[in-house]
Structure formats: C-alpha cells, structure tokens
Write a protein that holds these residues in place. Structure first.
Motif, PDB file in Angstrom:
ATOM      1  N   PRO A  31      42.219  55.031  47.880  1.00 35.09           N
ATOM      2  CA  PRO A  31      41.433  53.920  47.324  1.00 35.09           C
ATOM      3  C   PRO A  31      41.640  53.724  45.826  1.00 35.09           C
ATOM      4  O   PRO A  31      41.658  52.583  45.348  1.00 35.09           O
ATOM      5  N   ALA A  32      41.793  54.812  45.076  1.00 37.86           N
ATOM      6  CA  ALA A  32      42.018  54.684  43.637  1.00 37.86           C
ATOM      7  C   ALA A  32      43.330  53.954  43.363  1.00 37.86           C
ATOM      8  O   ALA A  32      43.373  52.984  42.588  1.00 37.86           O
ATOM      9  N   PHE A  33      44.409  54.399  43.979  1.00 37.24           N
ATOM     10  CA  PHE A  33      45.703  53.757  43.764  1.00 37.24           C
ATOM     11  C   PHE A  33      45.652  52.300  44.214  1.00 37.24           C
ATOM     12  O   PHE A  33      46.173  51.398  43.544  1.00 37.24           O
ATOM     13  N   THR A  34      44.989  52.049  45.337  1.00 37.90           N
ATOM     14  CA  THR A  34      44.893  50.693  45.864  1.00 37.90           C
ATOM     15  C   THR A  34      44.143  49.779  44.902  1.00 37.90           C
ATOM     16  O   THR A  34      44.441  48.579  44.818  1.00 37.90           O
ATOM     17  N   THR A  35      43.192  50.305  44.143  1.00 43.02           N
ATOM     18  CA  THR A  35      42.484  49.499  43.154  1.00 43.02           C
ATOM     19  C   THR A  35      43.450  48.949  42.120  1.00 43.02           C
ATOM     20  O   THR A  35      43.353  47.777  41.718  1.00 43.02           O
ATOM     21  N   TRP A  36      44.390  49.775  41.652  1.00 42.69           N
ATOM     22  CA  TRP A  36      45.390  49.276  40.696  1.00 42.69           C
ATOM     23  C   TRP A  36      46.215  48.146  41.311  1.00 42.69           C
ATOM     24  O   TRP A  36      46.503  47.147  40.652  1.00 42.69           O
ATOM     25  N   VAL A  37      46.595  48.325  42.573  1.00 40.44           N
ATOM     26  CA  VAL A  37      47.377  47.286  43.255  1.00 40.44           C
ATOM     27  C   VAL A  37      46.554  46.005  43.374  1.00 40.44           C
ATOM     28  O   VAL A  37      47.044  44.902  43.094  1.00 40.44           O
ATOM     29  N   GLN A  38      45.299  46.131  43.772  1.00 42.15           N
ATOM     30  CA  GLN A  38      44.438  44.957  43.922  1.00 42.15           C
ATOM     31  C   GLN A  38      44.228  44.251  42.586  1.00 42.15           C
ATOM     32  O   GLN A  38      44.203  43.014  42.539  1.00 42.15           O
ATOM     33  N   SER A  40      46.339  44.067  40.199  1.00 38.89           N
ATOM     34  CA  SER A  40      47.574  43.342  39.916  1.00 38.89           C
ATOM     35  C   SER A  40      47.650  42.046  40.705  1.00 38.89           C
ATOM     36  O   SER A  40      48.028  40.993  40.161  1.00 38.89           O
ATOM     37  N   TYR A  41      47.276  42.098  41.976  1.00 37.57           N
ATOM     38  CA  TYR A  41      47.336  40.895  42.804  1.00 37.57           C
ATOM     39  C   TYR A  41      46.283  39.870  42.369  1.00 37.57           C
ATOM     40  O   TYR A  41      46.480  38.670  42.556  1.00 37.57           O
ATOM     41  N   ARG A  42      45.211  40.323  41.777  1.00 34.52           N
ATOM     42  CA  ARG A  42      44.181  39.405  41.287  1.00 34.52           C
ATOM     43  C   ARG A  42      44.568  38.799  39.939  1.00 34.52           C
ATOM     44  O   ARG A  42      44.259  37.637  39.668  1.00 34.52           O
ATOM     45  N   GLU A  43      45.243  39.564  39.086  1.00 39.14           N
ATOM     46  CA  GLU A  43      45.477  39.145  37.706  1.00 39.14           C
ATOM     47  C   GLU A  43      46.853  38.536  37.460  1.00 39.14           C
ATOM     48  O   GLU A  43      47.145  38.108  36.345  1.00 39.14           O
ATOM     49  N   SER A  44      47.712  38.494  38.457  1.00 41.13           N
ATOM     50  CA  SER A  44      49.047  37.918  38.288  1.00 41.13           C
ATOM     51  C   SER A  44      49.335  36.991  39.464  1.00 41.13           C
ATOM     52  O   SER A  44      48.631  37.031  40.477  1.00 41.13           O
ATOM     53  N   PRO A  45      50.365  36.141  39.362  1.00 42.59           N
ATOM     54  CA  PRO A  45      50.661  35.216  40.462  1.00 42.59           C
ATOM     55  C   PRO A  45      50.952  35.976  41.752  1.00 42.59           C
ATOM     56  O   PRO A  45      51.907  36.744  41.824  1.00 42.59           O
ATOM     57  N   ALA A  46      50.134  35.754  42.774  1.00 44.92           N
ATOM     58  CA  ALA A  46      50.242  36.570  43.989  1.00 44.92           C
ATOM     59  C   ALA A  46      50.250  35.748  45.275  1.00 44.92           C
ATOM     60  O   ALA A  46      50.351  36.332  46.358  1.00 44.92           O
ATOM     61  N   GLN A  47      50.173  34.444  45.157  1.00 48.70           N
ATOM     62  CA  GLN A  47      50.142  33.624  46.370  1.00 48.70           C
ATOM     63  C   GLN A  47      51.447  33.785  47.144  1.00 48.70           C
ATOM     64  O   GLN A  47      52.527  33.589  46.608  1.00 48.70           O
ATOM     65  N   VAL A  49      52.806  36.511  48.109  1.00 49.82           N
ATOM     66  CA  VAL A  49      53.512  37.758  47.817  1.00 49.82           C
ATOM     67  C   VAL A  49      53.171  38.796  48.881  1.00 49.82           C
ATOM     68  O   VAL A  49      52.006  39.024  49.207  1.00 49.82           O
ATOM     69  N   GLN A  50      54.198  39.421  49.412  1.00 47.71           N
ATOM     70  CA  GLN A  50      54.015  40.462  50.431  1.00 47.71           C
ATOM     71  C   GLN A  50      53.166  41.608  49.883  1.00 47.71           C
ATOM     72  O   GLN A  50      53.282  41.957  48.706  1.00 47.71           O
ATOM     73  N   PRO A  51      52.308  42.223  50.707  1.00 43.84           N
ATOM     74  CA  PRO A  51      51.542  43.384  50.232  1.00 43.84           C
ATOM     75  C   PRO A  51      52.461  44.475  49.700  1.00 43.84           C
ATOM     76  O   PRO A  51      53.516  44.757  50.274  1.00 43.84           O
ATOM     77  N   PHE A  52      52.043  45.099  48.589  1.00 41.76           N
ATOM     78  CA  PHE A  52      52.911  46.053  47.907  1.00 41.76           C
ATOM     79  C   PHE A  52      53.326  47.208  48.806  1.00 41.76           C
ATOM     80  O   PHE A  52      54.511  47.568  48.856  1.00 41.76           O
ATOM     81  N   TYR A  53      52.383  47.843  49.489  1.00 44.14           N
ATOM     82  CA  TYR A  53      52.731  49.026  50.282  1.00 44.14           C
ATOM     83  C   TYR A  53      53.759  48.676  51.349  1.00 44.14           C
ATOM     84  O   TYR A  53      54.722  49.426  51.563  1.00 44.14           O
ATOM     85  N   ALA A  54      53.566  47.550  52.022  1.00 45.47           N
ATOM     86  CA  ALA A  54      54.519  47.149  53.072  1.00 45.47           C
ATOM     87  C   ALA A  54      55.898  46.922  52.470  1.00 45.47           C
ATOM     88  O   ALA A  54      56.924  47.349  53.032  1.00 45.47           O
ATOM     89  N   TRP A  55      55.939  46.260  51.313  1.00 45.75           N
ATOM     90  CA  TRP A  55      57.230  45.991  50.685  1.00 45.75           C
ATOM     91  C   TRP A  55      57.901  47.292  50.242  1.00 45.75           C
ATOM     92  O   TRP A  55      59.100  47.505  50.496  1.00 45.75           O
ATOM     93  N   GLU A 121      58.282  42.974  30.047  1.00 48.92           N
ATOM     94  CA  GLU A 121      57.492  41.754  30.130  1.00 48.92           C
ATOM     95  C   GLU A 121      56.585  41.720  31.356  1.00 48.92           C
ATOM     96  O   GLU A 121      55.447  41.252  31.278  1.00 48.92           O
ATOM     97  N   ARG A 122      57.080  42.203  32.504  1.00 48.80           N
ATOM     98  CA  ARG A 122      56.320  42.041  33.750  1.00 48.80           C
ATOM     99  C   ARG A 122      56.248  43.300  34.599  1.00 48.80           C
ATOM    100  O   ARG A 122      55.550  43.318  35.612  1.00 48.80           O
ATOM    101  N   GLY A 123      56.959  44.344  34.227  1.00 53.43           N
ATOM    102  CA  GLY A 123      57.155  45.467  35.127  1.00 53.43           C
ATOM    103  C   GLY A 123      55.934  46.321  35.396  1.00 53.43           C
ATOM    104  O   GLY A 123      55.993  47.215  36.240  1.00 53.43           O
ATOM    105  N   TYR A 124      54.823  46.058  34.704  1.00 58.40           N
ATOM    106  CA  TYR A 124      53.586  46.795  34.977  1.00 58.40           C
ATOM    107  C   TYR A 124      52.814  46.204  36.158  1.00 58.40           C
ATOM    108  O   TYR A 124      51.826  46.786  36.594  1.00 58.40           O
ATOM    109  N   GLU A 125      53.236  45.044  36.657  1.00 60.43           N
ATOM    110  CA  GLU A 125      52.534  44.395  37.764  1.00 60.43           C
ATOM    111  C   GLU A 125      53.164  44.759  39.103  1.00 60.43           C
ATOM    112  O   GLU A 125      54.376  44.611  39.293  1.00 60.43           O
ATOM    113  N   PHE A 126      52.344  45.192  40.042  1.00 64.47           N
ATOM    114  CA  PHE A 126      52.836  45.501  41.384  1.00 64.47           C
ATOM    115  C   PHE A 126      53.386  44.251  42.062  1.00 64.47           C
ATOM    116  O   PHE A 126      54.291  44.342  42.889  1.00 64.47           O
TER     117      PHE A 126
END
Length: 341
Positions: A31-38, A40-47, A49-55, A121-126
C-alpha cells in the motif's frame, strides 16, 4: 507519527509540524508503494495510461536481460518470491551477504533494461515510466529499494549531497542502499553503468535524527561506517536508516514543484508555472516538514511570486533545518543572509 508544533524561530507562524524519522518501509506493490504510484497518476497526465504494475511486469517478462539468472520463465513477482525463499534459507551471514550483493546487481540491471531513458524533466513520474520508458534518480531508487524490501532485504532510499568526485550539491540526487547481513552497507545507483557506487555524502536519519554524513568505504565499495559532518564522529552502518515513506513522498512532490512547466527551474517563468510550483512544494512540506530542500525552495518560489514575508519565513525555516542537520549548502546560506537583512 509523533509530531510537535514548532514556533519557527519566533516568526509568528503556526502549524509547523515536526516529525521524528520513521522506518522506511515501502515494499514493491505494498500500500505504501502504491500510494506513490497513485500520486503520480493523479498529478500528471494519466488518461489512457496503462497501470504501472501491469506495464512494468510486462516489460520484465519481455526483456531477457532483466531476468533473474537461472529463472528465465518466471514473471517478476515469482522471481522476487524465488529469491526471497533462497535468502530466507541462508543462515551464514557471509553467504547471505553474497546473495544480497548478487540481488542488488540483478535489480540494477533490471531497472536499466526496462526503463531505458533517464529524464530529469519527467522521470520521477510513474506515468512517464509507462508512456516513455523514463526514470529519474528518485523513481529508480525507490523501485530498487521496494523490490529489495519485497524480498526481505533491508534497504531503502537516501539523499545524496556529495557525489563520487566530491562535488557538492543541495541534496541533488537519490540513491538506494542495501544494509547487508554482515553489517556493511552498499550503494546501488541505476544512474551509473556499474551497480555499486561510492557517493561521498548522504543525508538520512542517523541515531534517530536527520543528519549529513560521509560514508567510509572499503576497497570493495562497501561501507563500514559513516562520518557525521556536524561532529566528525564515525558511526556504524546500523545507526543509519533509510528515508521514511513520508519523506520520499515529499520528495516526489518536490520534484513536481521543481520541474513544473513555467515554474521554479523553467525559463521563462510564468505566473501559472510558479503557482503550480508553489502548490506542489506546499504539498511536499505538508508531507515532510523536516524536508529542508522543499522548505527552502518553497521560500524561493514565494519570493518570485512577490509574497515577501512568507518567503522569508520559509527560507529561514529551511536554513534552520539544514543547520540542525549539520550542514548548510551555499544557496540556503545566501538566501538566509538576504532574508535576514
């Protein structure tokens, strides 16, 4: 997390929260790691975008050079479980240390083979890991640390303030560190071509409080101790712990604020960009009031926006944090001097 309100050097600000360093526990897929992923999907363009873990796990499955040696047909989660089982079966510290080092080298290779591009520039975003195969020091370090933790290896992410050549920065990099079973530490940095690196300065919780320190390296690049910048005392690796989940969450928001288009580092800057930087940096400070970099840079952004009184307060607070931790970089020194005139 226990927090006590600080008066901020008598500046009249209320609501400052102080946090004691907490354990850095964030296994991959927890859950902690997933919070970071969530985040990222909330704060960057994510429409779309495949879920990070699956990708990420699909990228692992189709990348032969990323695979755990001897297990080419296992998926990522099965490979992590297999290595965890092998590690748990070992009782001899030397044998376990050897396998921990091999595991660190595997994950260094895995991350570089699946996330092909380094991007400040962008590599911190999942999300951009998924859409552009990009990574940055924070994302790659928490990914390595999270997978290590998933296998039962004690590890975490640490800020770097002095690189291998001794060049000093204002907490300008992040690396992963394994706390080996034989009592030594070792840095793992996917920004480098070889897995085990020798950054000369780290920032982390040490003896229960945040401090700047210089690793003491063995000839094989492992760490036998840490010299505290404030006192010169050398402490054992066990006294040094990883950055907490909250601190690292704060650091993700710091990078969003730092790199906002038109914001803090942009040229030219725009009112909208600076407002975005302010929003992200306020969130960074909310998650970890003890983060000196986020606090100080928020002050600089507020200064650019013409919010002079609040800017001075954050700059002074950032300076006070650096000073308390044992080292003040040149930028905060100069900003503090200007804010105190």
């Amino acid at each position: 997390m226990k927090r006590a309100l600080l008066g901020l050097l008598g500046l009249g600000l209320v609501g400052w929260a102080w946090a004691q360093p907490q354990a850095g526990e964030y296994p991959y897929r927890s859950p902690a790691f997933t919070t970071w992923v969530q985040d990222s999907y909330r704060e960057s363009p994510a429409q779309g975008v495949q879920p990070f873990y699956a990708w990420f796990e699909a990228a692992y499955a189709k990348t032969p050079q990323a695979k755990l040696e001897g297990y080419p047909n296992l998926g990522l989660m099965a490979a992590l479980a297999q290595r965890k089982k092998e590690l748990a079966a070992l009782r001899d510290p030397a044998a376990k240390t050897k396998l921990e080092l091999e595991t660190g080298a595997w994950l260094h290779r895995l991350v570089k083979a699946t996330l092909l591009k380094f991007s400040l520039e962008r590599g911190y975003e999942f999300t951009y890991a998924v859409t552009r195969s990009e990574r940055q020091c924070l994302l790659q370090s928490v990914l390595i640390a999270g997978m290590l933790q998933q296998m039962g290896i004690e590890a975490g992410a640490y800020m770097v303030w002095k690189n291998q050549q001794g060049q000093v920065s204002n907490l300008g990099h992040v690396t992963a560190i394994i706390k080996l079973s034989d009592g030594r530490d070792v840095e793992i940095d996917a920004s480098e071509p070889t897995p085990f690196f020798t950054h000369q300065g780290i920032f982390a919780p040490i003896q229960g409080k945040y401090q700047f320190a210089e690793p003491v390296f063995n000839p094989d690049h492992t760490i036998s101790g840490y010299k505290l910048v404030a006192t010169g005392q050398v402490v054992k690796p066990r006294a040094v712990t990883p950055l907490s989940f909250d601190y690292l969450r704060s650091q993700f928001y710091y990078y969003r604020g730092e790199r906002a288009p038109g914001g803090f580092l942009a040229a030219p800057k725009t009112p909208e960009g600076l407002a975005a930087s302010e929003r992200f940096l306020r969130q960074a400070v909310k998650y970890a009031p003890e983060n000196p970099l986020a606090t100080y840079v928020l002050g600089l952004v507020l200064q650019r926006e013409g919010k002079a009184e609040e800017a001075r307060a954050y700059i002074r607070k950032g300076y006070a944090l650096y000073e308390q931790y044992g080292y003040v970089p040149d930028g905060p020194k100069a900003a503090f001097a200007a804010a105190s005139r």
